[in-house]
Design a protein around this motif. Sequence first.
Motif, PDB file in Angstrom:
ATOM      1  N   TYR A 159      -1.238   3.631 -15.792  1.00 26.30           N
ATOM      2  CA  TYR A 159      -2.663   3.868 -15.605  1.00 26.30           C
ATOM      3  C   TYR A 159      -2.886   5.328 -15.224  1.00 26.30           C
ATOM      4  N   SER A 160      -4.139   5.713 -15.110  1.00 25.38           N
ATOM      5  CA  SER A 160      -4.451   7.107 -14.763  1.00 25.38           C
ATOM      6  C   SER A 160      -5.566   7.155 -13.729  1.00 25.38           C
ATOM      7  N   PHE A 161      -5.660   8.271 -13.030  1.00 26.18           N
ATOM      8  CA  PHE A 161      -6.762   8.525 -12.101  1.00 26.18           C
ATOM      9  C   PHE A 161      -7.000  10.022 -12.027  1.00 26.18           C
ATOM     10  N   ILE A 162      -8.142  10.377 -11.478  1.00 29.12           N
ATOM     11  CA  ILE A 162      -8.490  11.780 -11.236  1.00 29.12           C
ATOM     12  C   ILE A 162      -8.799  11.927  -9.752  1.00 29.12           C
ATOM     13  N   THR A 163      -8.227  12.914  -9.125  1.00 28.92           N
ATOM     14  CA  THR A 163      -8.483  13.144  -7.707  1.00 28.92           C
ATOM     15  C   THR A 163      -9.933  13.580  -7.494  1.00 28.92           C
ATOM     16  N   ALA A 164     -10.362  13.526  -6.233  1.00 30.93           N
ATOM     17  CA  ALA A 164     -11.753  13.837  -5.891  1.00 30.93           C
ATOM     18  C   ALA A 164     -12.130  15.256  -6.328  1.00 30.93           C
ATOM     19  N   PRO A 165     -13.396  15.453  -6.715  1.00 33.02           N
ATOM     20  CA  PRO A 165     -13.815  16.770  -7.226  1.00 33.02           C
ATOM     21  C   PRO A 165     -14.011  17.790  -6.113  1.00 33.02           C
TER      22      PRO A 165
ATOM     23  N   ARG B  51       0.845  -1.199   0.000  1.00 33.76           N
ATOM     24  CA  ARG B  51       0.000   0.000   0.000  1.00 33.76           C
ATOM     25  C   ARG B  51       0.874   1.240   0.000  1.00 33.76           C
ATOM     26  N   ALA B  52       0.513   2.189  -0.842  1.00 37.39           N
ATOM     27  CA  ALA B  52       1.262   3.445  -0.937  1.00 37.39           C
ATOM     28  C   ALA B  52       0.284   4.594  -1.101  1.00 37.39           C
ATOM     29  N   THR B  53       0.670   5.746  -0.619  1.00 36.29           N
ATOM     30  CA  THR B  53      -0.143   6.961  -0.762  1.00 36.29           C
ATOM     31  C   THR B  53       0.656   8.010  -1.522  1.00 36.29           C
ATOM     32  N   ILE B  54       0.050   8.547  -2.571  1.00 31.47           N
ATOM     33  CA  ILE B  54       0.653   9.637  -3.338  1.00 31.47           C
ATOM     34  C   ILE B  54       0.117  10.944  -2.743  1.00 31.47           C
ATOM     35  N   PRO B  55       0.958  11.754  -2.131  1.00 28.66           N
ATOM     36  CA  PRO B  55       0.496  12.971  -1.471  1.00 28.66           C
ATOM     37  C   PRO B  55       0.643  14.211  -2.345  1.00 28.66           C
ATOM     38  N   GLY B  56       0.126  15.326  -1.846  1.00 34.40           N
ATOM     39  CA  GLY B  56       0.366  16.621  -2.464  1.00 34.40           C
ATOM     40  C   GLY B  56      -0.234  16.808  -3.838  1.00 34.40           C
ATOM     41  N   LEU B  57      -1.406  16.203  -4.089  1.00 31.75           N
ATOM     42  CA  LEU B  57      -2.036  16.301  -5.403  1.00 31.75           C
ATOM     43  C   LEU B  57      -2.995  17.489  -5.479  1.00 31.75           C
ATOM     44  N   ALA B  58      -3.306  17.889  -6.680  1.00 32.98           N
ATOM     45  CA  ALA B  58      -4.258  18.970  -6.906  1.00 32.98           C
ATOM     46  C   ALA B  58      -5.672  18.397  -7.026  1.00 32.98           C
ATOM     47  N   THR B  59      -6.646  19.150  -6.585  1.00 33.37           N
ATOM     48  CA  THR B  59      -8.039  18.716  -6.616  1.00 33.37           C
ATOM     49  C   THR B  59      -8.549  18.592  -8.050  1.00 33.37           C
ATOM     50  N   GLU B  60      -9.331  17.529  -8.288  1.00 35.39           N
ATOM     51  CA  GLU B  60     -10.017  17.340  -9.570  1.00 35.39           C
ATOM     52  C   GLU B  60      -9.025  17.411 -10.746  1.00 35.39           C
ATOM     53  N   THR B  61      -7.923  16.662 -10.584  1.00 36.50           N
ATOM     54  CA  THR B  61      -6.841  16.716 -11.562  1.00 36.50           C
ATOM     55  C   THR B  61      -6.448  15.302 -11.986  1.00 36.50           C
ATOM     56  N   SER B  62      -6.098  15.124 -13.238  1.00 33.68           N
ATOM     57  CA  SER B  62      -5.715  13.825 -13.771  1.00 33.68           C
ATOM     58  C   SER B  62      -4.222  13.577 -13.576  1.00 33.68           C
ATOM     59  N   TYR B  63      -3.874  12.340 -13.203  1.00 37.02           N
ATOM     60  CA  TYR B  63      -2.489  11.919 -13.033  1.00 37.02           C
ATOM     61  C   TYR B  63      -2.288  10.549 -13.670  1.00 37.02           C
ATOM     62  N   VAL B  64      -1.039  10.219 -13.961  1.00 36.89           N
ATOM     63  CA  VAL B  64      -0.678   8.894 -14.465  1.00 36.89           C
ATOM     64  C   VAL B  64       0.244   8.233 -13.442  1.00 36.89           C
ATOM     65  N   TYR B  65       0.249   6.887 -13.429  1.00 38.68           N
ATOM     66  CA  TYR B  65       1.066   6.175 -12.458  1.00 38.68           C
ATOM     67  C   TYR B  65       1.301   4.740 -12.907  1.00 38.68           C
ATOM     68  N   ARG B  66       2.279   4.100 -12.285  1.00 43.90           N
ATOM     69  CA  ARG B  66       2.498   2.664 -12.395  1.00 43.90           C
ATOM     70  C   ARG B  66       3.138   2.202 -11.087  1.00 43.90           C
ATOM     71  N   VAL B  67       3.118   0.898 -10.817  1.00 47.29           N
ATOM     72  CA  VAL B  67       3.799   0.357  -9.650  1.00 47.29           C
ATOM     73  C   VAL B  67       4.920  -0.559 -10.121  1.00 47.29           C
ATOM     74  N   ARG B  68       5.963  -0.634  -9.298  1.00 49.37           N
ATOM     75  CA  ARG B  68       7.099  -1.501  -9.576  1.00 49.37           C
ATOM     76  C   ARG B  68       7.424  -2.329  -8.345  1.00 49.37           C
ATOM     77  N   SER B  69       7.689  -3.620  -8.546  1.00 49.06           N
ATOM     78  CA  SER B  69       8.174  -4.519  -7.502  1.00 49.06           C
ATOM     79  C   SER B  69       9.393  -5.233  -8.059  1.00 49.06           C
ATOM     80  N   GLY B  70      10.562  -4.837  -7.595  1.00 44.28           N
ATOM     81  CA  GLY B  70      11.778  -5.317  -8.232  1.00 44.28           C
ATOM     82  C   GLY B  70      11.836  -4.807  -9.656  1.00 44.28           C
ATOM     83  N   THR B  71      12.083  -5.707 -10.602  1.00 44.66           N
ATOM     84  CA  THR B  71      12.097  -5.317 -12.007  1.00 44.66           C
ATOM     85  C   THR B  71      10.749  -5.534 -12.677  1.00 44.66           C
TER      86      THR B  71
END
Length: 222
Positions: A198-204, A172-192
């Motif tokens: 993927y993408s998400f939008i923060t709460a409106p 489990r991880a938390t991405i902090p310091g995001l802007a409201t109602e904004t789109s972001y992209v991300y991926r997870v890595r475990s070793g190699t």
Amino acid sequence: MIAAGFTASDLDTGAVLDAEAWLRNFYGAGTFDDQVFYRVGYLDGAKPGTVRRPLPHCRQQRVVATQPLGSAAAGTRKLRLEVVGKHRRDADNDSMADDLIVRLQKPFPLTTPNITKLPMLQDVRTSAMTLIWETDGNLARHYVDWGRSNIAEHTVSQIETLQIDDSHFVHRATIPGLATETSYVYRVRSGTSATATYSFITAPKRSSPFVTAWWGTITTAR
């Protein structure tokens, strides 16, 4: 850990953690309850990470991690071992634990676990996003790469890992310091091993209209 004889290279290139505790409980041997677990914190004064594992209930038996819990987070210089007991209000809340032991083996080669469950978003907020994913091993470092336009902008390395058993680890991880109602992209890595992007939008905002959808599976017993 440096004072105990570990070098910075030992700690940052693959030292492996395991832990054990003595637990006595009303329940029979082999019964697990996620309200009782030990938690080990990787401390470096700036970015602590944690790993935790439920303790099996037993009658005066030693509880040992039969497999290493995982690789210590890079930068680890101190460890903290805790037993957490969130007891229910009933007659069976007499768990007790003592004789806590934590070990760090040096050195140990890191491996590449498989990502067995893709990341799932949780706790959607206006300024942060929490996500979880699962692997079949934990002798690796785990990260979340993210950004506004590409995943190379930022990396989260403060990861909490829950060991379910020897082949199921939930991160489990938390991405902090995001802007409201904004789109972001991300991926997870475990070793190699790494997921797709993927993408998400923060709460409106409170003033913004939004739509909520719920879905599930209905099972009918016969």
